[in-house]
Design a protein around this motif. Structure first.
Motif, short mmCIF file in Angstrom:
data_model
loop_
_atom_site.label_atom_id
_atom_site.label_comp_id
_atom_site.label_asym_id
_atom_site.label_seq_id
_atom_site.Cartn_x
_atom_site.Cartn_y
_atom_site.Cartn_z
N VAL A 1 0.85 -1.10 0.04
CA VAL A 1 0.07 -0.02 0.08
C VAL A 1 0.82 1.20 -0.03
CG1 VAL A 1 -1.52 1.22 1.44
CG2 VAL A 1 -1.83 -0.91 1.29
N GLY A 2 1.92 1.15 0.77
CA GLY A 2 2.92 2.28 0.83
C GLY A 2 3.57 2.37 -0.61
N SER A 3 3.97 1.50 -1.25
CA SER A 3 4.45 1.64 -2.70
C SER A 3 3.52 2.33 -3.58
CB SER A 3 4.95 0.15 -3.36
OG SER A 3 5.92 -0.40 -2.43
N VAL B 1 -3.72 6.03 -7.58
CA VAL B 1 -4.00 7.06 -6.30
C VAL B 1 -2.82 8.30 -6.57
CG1 VAL B 1 -4.99 5.45 -4.62
CG2 VAL B 1 -2.41 5.73 -4.66
N ALA B 2 -3.39 9.18 -6.02
CA ALA B 2 -2.53 10.48 -6.15
C ALA B 2 -1.12 10.16 -5.27
CB ALA B 2 -2.99 11.73 -5.43
N ARG B 3 0.16 10.62 -5.62
CA ARG B 3 1.17 10.29 -4.81
C ARG B 3 1.16 10.89 -3.52
NH1 ARG B 3 6.97 12.04 -5.60
NH2 ARG B 3 8.26 10.09 -5.35
N ASP B 4 1.53 10.21 -2.54
CA ASP B 4 1.45 11.01 -1.25
C ASP B 4 2.50 10.35 -0.52
OD1 ASP B 4 0.69 11.41 1.38
OD2 ASP B 4 -1.39 11.20 1.22
N MET B 5 3.48 10.97 -0.34
CA MET B 5 4.60 10.35 0.41
C MET B 5 4.63 10.36 1.84
SD MET B 5 6.81 9.81 -2.05
CE MET B 5 8.39 9.55 -1.09
N THR B 6 3.64 11.25 2.49
CA THR B 6 3.42 11.00 3.85
C THR B 6 2.59 9.76 4.22
OG1 THR B 6 3.04 13.47 4.17
CG2 THR B 6 2.28 12.07 5.77
N LYS B 7 1.73 9.43 3.36
CA LYS B 7 0.96 8.22 3.50
C LYS B 7 1.92 6.94 3.33
CE LYS B 7 -2.99 5.58 3.22
NZ LYS B 7 -4.46 5.45 2.86
#
Length: 207
Positions: free
Chosen positions: A121-123, A131-137
């Motif tokens: 899911v992190g990858s 999904v939109a890129r979300d480095m925090t998630k």
């Protein structure tokens, strides 16, 4: 005793015996016992039948059959079935590639605490797949996967820590990654570190 239980028809014991045989170097017998347990509705055994088809252990490789086993196990609630089916969907391995559906199954397995699924899911969020890129998630998922014991999650968590400048913590997680990572993954990790801004971190991995 385990063999006796398997021969007596106890599905759980058949699954355990199949795994023992597989680990002991007799994949054909292991595959046969997994099938017997799966026929009684044992979900992990069904998942292992899929793994055998996927990897060609005790039977010729058949990616479509593997994916079907994973799908049934997933739909019946097994987190490892969800993880394996999601992987097949993400790669188009035995089924049509469908990254959106893959993410859905990874998220279901992650909600059940499957650390490998959490890492994936992190990858998806790091790479911006469906999904939109979300480095925090992504960072949150990698930290959860690392704490859950997934060596890929530990490596990814170390990467994120290094990006934030916390090289001491990154070294610690790389050392933990090296304790359980496969040799192939360790070599890939080494190659990535050598090409990174922190080549000195390579020493954190075991020789």
């Amino acid at each position: 005793m385990i063999r006796e239980g398997a021969e007596a028809g106890v599905a759980e014991t058949q699954a355990v015996y199949g795994q023992m045989l597989l680990d002991g170097g007799d994949p054909h017998a292991g595959f046969a016992w997994f099938n017997k347990a799966a026929a009684q509705g044992h979900l992990m055994a069904l998942n292992m039948v899929g793994r055998c088809y996927d990897l060609g252990q005790g039977t010729p490789v058949n990616k479509a059959r593997a994916a079907e086993c994973f799908r049934i196990a997933a739909e019946r609630g097994l987190d490892w079935g969800m993880y394996n089916y999601a992987t097949a969907l993400a790669l188009g391995d035995g089924v049509a590639e469908d990254k959106a559906a893959a993410l859905g199954w990874f998220e279901k397995a992650a909600a059940m605490g499957n650390a490998k699924a959490v890492n994936y899911v992190g990858s998806f969020h790091e790479d911006g797949w469906v999904v939109a890129r979300d480095m925090t998630k992504a960072a949150i998922c990698y930290a959860r996967a690392a704490e859950g014991g997934d060596f890929r999650g530990q490596f990814n968590h170390a990467r994120m820590l290094a990006e934030r400048g916390d090289l001491a913590a990154a070294r610690g997680w790389l050392a933990r990654c090296g304790e359980t990572a496969t040799p192939a993954f360790t070599e890939k990790a080494r190659a990535w570190i050598r090409g990174s801004r922190w080549p000195e971190l390579e020493g954190a991995l075991p020789c």
